[in-house]
Design an enzyme around this catalytic site. Structure first.
Site, PDB file in Angstrom:
ATOM      1  N   HIS A 113       0.843  -1.204   0.000  1.00  0.00           N
ATOM      2  CA  HIS A 113       0.000   0.000   0.000  1.00  0.00           C
ATOM      3  C   HIS A 113       0.877   1.253   0.000  1.00  0.00           C
ATOM      4  O   HIS A 113       0.672   2.164  -0.805  1.00  0.00           O
ATOM      5  CB  HIS A 113      -0.921  -0.027   1.238  1.00  0.00           C
ATOM      6  N   GLU A 114       1.875   1.286   0.892  1.00  0.00           N
ATOM      7  CA  GLU A 114       2.765   2.454   0.967  1.00  0.00           C
ATOM      8  C   GLU A 114       3.586   2.608  -0.309  1.00  0.00           C
ATOM      9  O   GLU A 114       3.769   3.718  -0.812  1.00  0.00           O
ATOM     10  CB  GLU A 114       3.673   2.359   2.197  1.00  0.00           C
ATOM     11  N   HIS A 117       1.657   4.365  -2.962  1.00  0.00           N
ATOM     12  CA  HIS A 117       1.647   5.831  -2.870  1.00  0.00           C
ATOM     13  C   HIS A 117       2.856   6.407  -3.597  1.00  0.00           C
ATOM     14  O   HIS A 117       2.758   7.451  -4.255  1.00  0.00           O
ATOM     15  CB  HIS A 117       1.659   6.291  -1.408  1.00  0.00           C
ATOM     16  N   GLU A 170      -6.215   6.769  -1.273  1.00  0.00           N
ATOM     17  CA  GLU A 170      -6.112   5.576  -0.430  1.00  0.00           C
ATOM     18  C   GLU A 170      -6.691   4.355  -1.138  1.00  0.00           C
ATOM     19  O   GLU A 170      -6.127   3.259  -1.066  1.00  0.00           O
ATOM     20  CB  GLU A 170      -6.801   5.802   0.921  1.00  0.00           C
TER      21      GLU A 170
END
Length: 194
Positions: A113-114, A117, A170
């Site tokens: 997930h990070e 980004h 997100e």
């Protein structure tokens, strides 16, 4: 299975938002912000822990595609259940997160997930939006002249890039992170369990 198929299908439609920074700017901003973060945060220097985090990170990064960012993984000695990534690839994983996950796939889900980004350049996209006021006041040529755009980005501290991203950002990071997990051999459903 339907959730995984939907997430994988959604990933192919995800594109980075409008961004005045180049991928090279992301790397420069991330490196400088990471240096600040490493001075301010209690970084763990345990070889076994770092090797574990780096192995997971390298496995995900091998399937990241997109701009070739310089992924670096650091562990922060903090009981907070948290992780964050800076533009260009530096990522910080808190020991509280390491203790909270039940398995490697859940940790890979957070890291994916990070990393998403970073890939989608959400940090510098947000910085671009913050600089739109300057663009309107001084014009694009004034801001771009003399490297002022990168300076504007570098003027933001490491903490500035640990932003509250929009729900859309997100959701994009979840979708792309699930795809990275799957491509890296992790069960993407583990992301939802954490």
């Amino acid at each position: 299975l339907l959730l995984s198929a939907g997430i994988a299908g959604a990933q192919t439609n995800i594109k980075p938002g409008f961004n005045l920074f180049s991928p090279q700017d992301d790397v420069q901003i991330g490196q400088q912000s990471a240096a600040q973060a490493e001075q301010q945060l209690p970084i763990v220097n345990d070889g076994q822990t770092n090797a574990y985090i780096n192995r997971i990170g390298a496995r995900l990064a091998a399937n990241a595609g997109g701009p070739q960012f310089q992924y670096r993984f650091r562990v922060v000695n903090s009981s907070d259940i948290n992780a964050f990534a800076l533009p260009g690839g530096p990522m910080f994983i808190y020991t509280g997160l390491l203790k909270a996950v039940d398995n490697e796939a859940q940790l890979a889900g957070v890291m994916g997930h990070e990393m998403s980004h970073v890939i989608l350049r959400h940090g510098t996209h947000e910085a671009t939006k913050a600089n739109e006021v300057q663009l309107l006041a001084g014009g694009l040529s004034a801001l771009l002249g003399g490297g002022k755009l990168v300076q504007a980005g570098l003027g933001l501290t490491a903490n500035s890039f640990v932003l509250k991203f929009s729900r859309d950002a997100e959701s994009e990071a979840d979708a792309l992170g699930s795809h990275l997990m799957s491509e890296s051999g992790y069960d993407p459903l583990q992301m939802a369990k954490f």
